[in-house]
Design a protein around this motif. Sequence first.
Motif, PDB file in Angstrom:
ATOM      1  N   ALA A   9       0.815  -1.214   0.000  1.00 43.07           N
ATOM      2  CA  ALA A   9       0.000   0.000   0.000  1.00 43.07           C
ATOM      3  C   ALA A   9       0.850   1.266   0.000  1.00 43.07           C
ATOM      4  N   VAL A  10       2.059   1.197   0.536  1.00 45.79           N
ATOM      5  CA  VAL A  10       2.943   2.368   0.580  1.00 45.79           C
ATOM      6  C   VAL A  10       4.091   2.238  -0.420  1.00 45.79           C
ATOM      7  N   SER A  11       3.880   1.459  -1.455  1.00 45.79           N
ATOM      8  CA  SER A  11       4.947   1.239  -2.440  1.00 45.79           C
ATOM      9  C   SER A  11       5.356   2.524  -3.159  1.00 45.79           C
ATOM     10  N   GLY A  12       4.540   3.556  -3.107  1.00 45.27           N
ATOM     11  CA  GLY A  12       4.890   4.845  -3.716  1.00 45.27           C
ATOM     12  C   GLY A  12       5.770   5.719  -2.844  1.00 45.27           C
ATOM     13  N   LEU A  50       1.446   3.636   9.581  1.00 47.14           N
ATOM     14  CA  LEU A  50       0.508   2.522   9.521  1.00 47.14           C
ATOM     15  C   LEU A  50       0.926   1.402  10.463  1.00 47.14           C
ATOM     16  N   ALA A  51      -0.067   0.678  10.951  1.00 44.70           N
ATOM     17  CA  ALA A  51       0.179  -0.574  11.656  1.00 44.70           C
ATOM     18  C   ALA A  51       0.494  -1.634  10.612  1.00 44.70           C
ATOM     19  N   ALA A  52       1.130  -2.705  11.037  1.00 47.81           N
ATOM     20  CA  ALA A  52       1.507  -3.786  10.113  1.00 47.81           C
ATOM     21  C   ALA A  52       0.430  -4.839   9.976  1.00 47.81           C
ATOM     22  N   ASP A  53      -0.751  -4.599  10.549  1.00 47.72           N
ATOM     23  CA  ASP A  53      -1.799  -5.627  10.534  1.00 47.72           C
ATOM     24  C   ASP A  53      -3.086  -5.149   9.855  1.00 47.72           C
ATOM     25  N   LEU A  54      -2.924  -4.403   8.767  1.00 46.83           N
ATOM     26  CA  LEU A  54      -4.055  -3.830   8.038  1.00 46.83           C
ATOM     27  C   LEU A  54      -4.222  -4.567   6.707  1.00 46.83           C
ATOM     28  N   PRO A  55      -5.067  -5.582   6.642  1.00 45.54           N
ATOM     29  CA  PRO A  55      -5.139  -6.380   5.420  1.00 45.54           C
ATOM     30  C   PRO A  55      -5.784  -5.688   4.233  1.00 45.54           C
ATOM     31  N   PHE A  56      -6.559  -4.628   4.464  1.00 39.73           N
ATOM     32  CA  PHE A  56      -7.336  -4.038   3.382  1.00 39.73           C
ATOM     33  C   PHE A  56      -6.900  -2.632   2.981  1.00 39.73           C
ATOM     34  N   ILE A  57      -5.825  -2.123   3.550  1.00 38.81           N
ATOM     35  CA  ILE A  57      -5.322  -0.800   3.164  1.00 38.81           C
ATOM     36  C   ILE A  57      -4.759  -0.889   1.746  1.00 38.81           C
ATOM     37  N   THR A  58      -4.983   0.151   0.957  1.00 39.93           N
ATOM     38  CA  THR A  58      -4.509   0.163  -0.430  1.00 39.93           C
ATOM     39  C   THR A  58      -3.731   1.440  -0.717  1.00 39.93           C
ATOM     40  N   ALA A  59      -3.064   1.463  -1.850  1.00 41.35           N
ATOM     41  CA  ALA A  59      -2.350   2.666  -2.282  1.00 41.35           C
ATOM     42  C   ALA A  59      -3.324   3.829  -2.466  1.00 41.35           C
ATOM     43  N   ALA A  60      -4.544   3.545  -2.915  1.00 40.39           N
ATOM     44  CA  ALA A  60      -5.545   4.603  -3.071  1.00 40.39           C
ATOM     45  C   ALA A  60      -5.919   5.207  -1.715  1.00 40.39           C
ATOM     46  N   ASP A  61      -5.987   4.377  -0.685  1.00 37.48           N
ATOM     47  CA  ASP A  61      -6.266   4.889   0.668  1.00 37.48           C
ATOM     48  C   ASP A  61      -5.122   5.773   1.149  1.00 37.48           C
ATOM     49  N   VAL A  62      -3.908   5.339   0.901  1.00 38.63           N
ATOM     50  CA  VAL A  62      -2.730   6.115   1.298  1.00 38.63           C
ATOM     51  C   VAL A  62      -2.734   7.461   0.577  1.00 38.63           C
ATOM     52  N   ASP A  63      -3.024   7.454  -0.710  1.00 39.65           N
ATOM     53  CA  ASP A  63      -3.078   8.695  -1.471  1.00 39.65           C
ATOM     54  C   ASP A  63      -4.157   9.626  -0.917  1.00 39.65           C
ATOM     55  N   ARG A  64      -5.278   9.066  -0.567  1.00 37.79           N
ATOM     56  CA  ARG A  64      -6.378   9.863  -0.001  1.00 37.79           C
ATOM     57  C   ARG A  64      -5.944  10.519   1.310  1.00 37.79           C
ATOM     58  N   LEU A  65      -5.237   9.760   2.154  1.00 36.90           N
ATOM     59  CA  LEU A  65      -4.724  10.331   3.403  1.00 36.90           C
ATOM     60  C   LEU A  65      -3.752  11.477   3.121  1.00 36.90           C
ATOM     61  N   LEU A  66      -2.814  11.252   2.208  1.00 40.86           N
ATOM     62  CA  LEU A  66      -1.830  12.281   1.895  1.00 40.86           C
ATOM     63  C   LEU A  66      -2.475  13.541   1.353  1.00 40.86           C
ATOM     64  N   ARG A  67      -3.480  13.389   0.528  1.00 40.47           N
ATOM     65  CA  ARG A  67      -4.169  14.551  -0.045  1.00 40.47           C
ATOM     66  C   ARG A  67      -4.940  15.331   1.020  1.00 40.47           C
ATOM     67  N   ALA A  68      -5.321  14.670   2.103  1.00 43.34           N
ATOM     68  CA  ALA A  68      -6.095  15.330   3.157  1.00 43.34           C
ATOM     69  C   ALA A  68      -5.233  16.069   4.169  1.00 43.34           C
ATOM     70  N   VAL A  69      -3.931  15.807   4.166  1.00 45.31           N
ATOM     71  CA  VAL A  69      -3.051  16.472   5.133  1.00 45.31           C
ATOM     72  C   VAL A  69      -3.096  17.969   4.881  1.00 45.31           C
ATOM     73  N   SER A  70      -3.448  18.704   5.916  1.00 45.38           N
ATOM     74  CA  SER A  70      -3.439  20.164   5.786  1.00 45.38           C
ATOM     75  C   SER A  70      -2.491  20.721   6.832  1.00 45.38           C
TER      76      SER A  70
END
Length: 191
Positions: A43-46, A94-114
């Motif tokens: 999920a954080v491969s970017g 991130l925790a290491a036990d999140l089976p459903f987190i995706t790169a799209a979720d990570v991108d969404r989080l990054l875009r929301a950082v203000s």
Amino acid sequence: MAEPAASFDAVVLAGGRARRFGGADKPAMPVGGRPLISCVVEAVSGAEQVVVVGPQRPGLENVIVVREDPPGAGPVPALRTGLARVRAPRLVLLAADLPFITAADVDRLLRAVSGTGAVMVDDDGREQWLTGAWRTDRLAAALDGYDGASLRGLLAPLAPVTLASAAGERQPWYDCDTPEELARAERLAGP
């Protein structure tokens, strides 16, 4: 395709004691045929760099592995250790036990950082502190003046933006803290 939100590093906390798992290596537990930690690292491969705080594990490539001192000391010492390796202006935590987190979720989080950061909230509106993105300088300053042991105590005063997920069972913040939650994740992952 949208531009990435910004360059970022990732810190994955993977060194807990897993008491509810009888001390087993929880991040190595499989969901959908893959170790939980592999799902998170993908999920954080970017990221410019991925810092995994925990023991060395087979199958992880292109990551920096570090240990907090003492090992298993908790999320705040683990975050301190991981943050010491971060170079990018933003980081995903991130925790290491999140089976459903995706790169799209990570991108969404990054875009929301203000101002300081952004975290996901669960269906009940509770912040999921180990699914977040942060401005590195703000997080470092908060850690510098913090002597507590609670991740919530450290991060809540930063007043991050909160992000809810769309309805569904495979939530990005879903973590596997117990064998029952792991079994449910396996069922949700399907064949």
